[in-house]
Design a protein around this motif. Structure first.
Motif, PDB file in Angstrom:
ATOM      1  N   SER A   1       0.829  -1.204   0.000  1.00 47.34           N
ATOM      2  CA  SER A   1       0.000   0.000   0.000  1.00 47.34           C
ATOM      3  C   SER A   1       0.863   1.253   0.000  1.00 47.34           C
ATOM      4  O   SER A   1       2.075   1.202   0.233  1.00 47.34           O
ATOM      5  CB  SER A   1      -0.937  -0.006   1.218  1.00 47.34           C
TER       6      SER A   1
ATOM      7  N   ALA B   1      -4.051  -0.584  -0.913  1.00 50.90           N
ATOM      8  CA  ALA B   1      -4.811   0.585  -0.472  1.00 50.90           C
ATOM      9  C   ALA B   1      -3.984   1.843  -0.727  1.00 50.90           C
ATOM     10  O   ALA B   1      -2.754   1.800  -0.791  1.00 50.90           O
ATOM     11  CB  ALA B   1      -5.158   0.471   0.999  1.00 50.90           C
TER      12      ALA B   1
ATOM     13  N   GLY C   1      -9.191  -2.061   3.543  1.00 46.15           N
ATOM     14  CA  GLY C   1      -8.876  -3.252   2.773  1.00 46.15           C
ATOM     15  C   GLY C   1      -8.356  -2.979   1.382  1.00 46.15           C
ATOM     16  O   GLY C   1      -7.890  -1.878   1.053  1.00 46.15           O
ATOM     17  N   ASN C   2      -8.441  -3.993   0.533  1.00 41.73           N
ATOM     18  CA  ASN C   2      -7.845  -3.920  -0.800  1.00 41.73           C
ATOM     19  C   ASN C   2      -8.600  -2.965  -1.722  1.00 41.73           C
ATOM     20  O   ASN C   2      -9.817  -2.886  -1.724  1.00 41.73           O
ATOM     21  CB  ASN C   2      -7.772  -5.315  -1.420  1.00 41.73           C
TER      22      ASN C   2
ATOM     23  N   VAL D   1      -8.878   0.272  -1.684  1.00 42.81           N
ATOM     24  CA  VAL D   1      -9.588   1.360  -1.022  1.00 42.81           C
ATOM     25  C   VAL D   1      -8.729   2.609  -1.091  1.00 42.81           C
ATOM     26  O   VAL D   1      -7.521   2.558  -0.853  1.00 42.81           O
ATOM     27  CB  VAL D   1      -9.896   1.015   0.451  1.00 42.81           C
TER      28      VAL D   1
ATOM     29  N   SER E   1     -13.598  -2.064   3.896  1.00 45.49           N
ATOM     30  CA  SER E   1     -12.877  -3.299   3.608  1.00 45.49           C
ATOM     31  C   SER E   1     -12.387  -3.441   2.184  1.00 45.49           C
ATOM     32  O   SER E   1     -11.369  -4.069   1.941  1.00 45.49           O
ATOM     33  CB  SER E   1     -13.736  -4.507   3.989  1.00 45.49           C
ATOM     34  N   HIS E   2     -13.124  -2.916   1.195  1.00 41.28           N
ATOM     35  CA  HIS E   2     -12.661  -3.149  -0.171  1.00 41.28           C
ATOM     36  C   HIS E   2     -13.393  -2.285  -1.194  1.00 41.28           C
ATOM     37  O   HIS E   2     -14.568  -1.963  -1.061  1.00 41.28           O
ATOM     38  CB  HIS E   2     -12.806  -4.628  -0.584  1.00 41.28           C
ATOM     39  N   LEU E   3     -12.619  -1.884  -2.218  1.00 47.31           N
ATOM     40  CA  LEU E   3     -13.161  -1.271  -3.435  1.00 47.31           C
ATOM     41  C   LEU E   3     -14.020  -0.051  -3.162  1.00 47.31           C
ATOM     42  O   LEU E   3     -15.106   0.116  -3.722  1.00 47.31           O
ATOM     43  CB  LEU E   3     -13.961  -2.315  -4.222  1.00 47.31           C
TER      44      LEU E   3
ATOM     45  N   CYS F   1     -18.568  -2.779   0.350  1.00 44.47           N
ATOM     46  CA  CYS F   1     -17.797  -2.815  -0.885  1.00 44.47           C
ATOM     47  C   CYS F   1     -18.374  -1.866  -1.935  1.00 44.47           C
ATOM     48  O   CYS F   1     -19.585  -1.814  -2.137  1.00 44.47           O
ATOM     49  CB  CYS F   1     -17.798  -4.249  -1.402  1.00 44.47           C
TER      50      CYS F   1
ATOM     51  N   CYS G   1     -23.304  -2.326   0.316  1.00 47.80           N
ATOM     52  CA  CYS G   1     -22.417  -2.335  -0.850  1.00 47.80           C
ATOM     53  C   CYS G   1     -22.944  -1.439  -1.967  1.00 47.80           C
ATOM     54  O   CYS G   1     -24.147  -1.258  -2.151  1.00 47.80           O
ATOM     55  CB  CYS G   1     -22.289  -3.771  -1.373  1.00 47.80           C
TER      56      CYS G   1
END
Length: 454
Positions: A313, A330, A345-346, A348, A362-364, A380, A405
């Motif tokens: 990151s 991230a 998270g991934n 982000v 947590s993600h996206l 998400c 989401c």
């Protein structure tokens, strides 16, 4: 007040660098060479530091700010002429002046202190900083007499076979009796091929006058490297990197692969921190105890709390609390503030936002210009829609809210404490505390349409 002074020679353009950037401004481990030199001198509490500038004067002055005085060498007429420019600040002052080149970024305050002490303990007019070189080719040789005193400096082209075998070399750093220095400079001639006034010529003047010429030999040749081209710049980078990494490891930091880890000189790291391969730590980054950084993580001017883990990151100019989990992939942009036990998270991205304790993104997702309370879950694909093409607006998500989401939160907007936002919603009005907000288009099913379409 100390009666010690320094002159930093930083007037050269550095044509061998083949660069639009002036030589002394080329960075080593993220900091311009001349800044390394001045920082080491500043740590010694000298009475005055004068930097001689010429090419790129304004940019050098901007870099160094009010850390020193400046004089301009209008014409590049040699090192002796450059030192003469500092006369207006130093003439008639009693004490010791050390002259250092601005392209010697590896020189340490300990070595500078040692050569100053040697100079004053021997009551010398001139003290030369020397070093032992396994391969002295290209350097001036220090020739000593039977008593171990310096008798002369011989340049490579003028040396005899016996003198060429000498491995003690002149580093280009000198200490002088300040008052005597400026008197001696008036006697230096430019009767040479280049038509320049050379600072080392004052050594012969001292010997002619019966003054003591001393030498202090450092045991670390790499410190004395002068950077004149990109090859030397890369060598200085390696030496500096190894020095900094070794210091951190000796202070209780685990660096898994020092060869592939880059830590800036102003980075502070606590004990039992683990730095994984491919990590780059820059600026005034601070990392507290037992954090894990990397692999392949870049931090610039960040505070990272204890027991935080950041993997794959990038974070810049941000505060990151304790026990935070970030990554992989991230991006923490400037002015972000993450509380304790936060998860990012991934894929982000967080920009100019505060996220309080125990919240998760947590993600996206993209969180920009937002204030997120504690215990919030951001689903998400959530986006804080902060920009209308002209202005930026703030999104507020209060404690314990749950964002489903693929939600678009169109700022300015507030999601109340404990509220729920349904997945797939576009929210453009405030949501009260503990409410459920649904902002979806109505679903319509067209029976048998797919068959007709195909």
């Amino acid at each position: 007040m100390s009666n010690r002074y320094a002159i930093v020679l930083a007037a050269g353009k550095g044509t061998r660098m083949k660069s639009k950037l002036y030589k002394v401004l080329h960075p080593v481990l993220g900091k311009p060479m001349v800044q390394h030199v001045v920082d080491q001198l500043k740590s010694l509490n000298l009475a005055n530091i004068t930097t001689v500038v010429g090419f790129g004067a304004e940019k050098v002055q901007d870099q160094l700010g009010d850390s020193c005085e400046f004089v301009i060498q209008e014409e590049q007429l040699g090192t002796g002429h450059a030192v003469q420019q500092a006369e207006k600040y130093l003439a008639d002052k009693k004490g010791t002046t050390i002259v250092v080149c601005g392209d010697t970024p590896l020189l340490t305050k300990d070595t500078i202190q040692s050569v100053l002490d040697e100079h004053e303990n021997t009551s010398a007019a001139v003290t030369i900083l020397t070093a032992h070189a396994e391969n002295p080719t290209g350097y001036g040789r220090i020739i000593r007499n039977q008593d171990g005193q310096v008798s002369k400096i011989v340049e490579q082209k003028d040396a005899t076979k016996e003198e060429l075998a000498v491995q003690e070399i002149n580093t280009g750093t000198y200490c002088f009796d300040n008052e005597w220095l400026f008197e001696a400079l008036k006697k230096v001639s430019n009767d040479n091929v280049q038509g320049e006034y050379y600072l080392p010529d004052v050594i012969e003047i001292a010997q002619t006058e019966g003054k003591t010429v001393a030498a202090y030999q450092t045991d670390n040749f790499s410190e004395t490297i002068g950077v004149n081209d990109r090859v030397a710049l890369s060598q200085a980078e390696i030496f500096m990197k190894n020095r900094v990494n070794e210091q951190h490891m000796r202070n209780g930091v685990t660096i898994i692969d020092p060869t592939n880890t880059y830590i800036g000189v102003d980075v502070t790291i606590g004990t039992d921190v683990v730095i994984e391969p491919g990590s780059v730590l820059k600026g005034k980054t601070t990392i507290e105890d037992e954090a894990v950084i990397g692999p392949h993580t870049e931090l610039t001017d960040c505070h990272v709390g204890a027991n935080t883990v950041i993997r794959h990151s990038v974070a810049t100019s941000s505060y990151i609390g304790k026990r935070v989990q970030i990554g992989p992939f991230a991006h923490i942009r400037p002015e972000a503030s993450l509380g304790d036990d936060v998860k990012v998270g991934n894929f982000v991205e967080i920009k100019k936002s505060k996220i309080d304790n125990n919240s998760k993104v947590s993600h996206l997702s993209y969180i920009g210009d937002a204030e997120v309370g504690s215990g919030v879950n951001v689903g998400c694909g959530t986006i804080t829609v902060n920009y209308d093409g002209k202005n930026k607006y703030k999104t507020t998500i209060e404690d314990d809210a749950f964002i489903g989401c693929n939600a678009n939160l169109i700022a300015p907007v507030t999601i109340g404490k404990g509220a729920l936002v349904a997945a797939g919603s576009t929210i453009h009005e405030d949501v009260p505390a503990d409410a459920l907000s649904i902002g979806r288009a109505k679903q319509v099913n067209k029976e048998e349409y797919a068959k007709k379409y195909k």
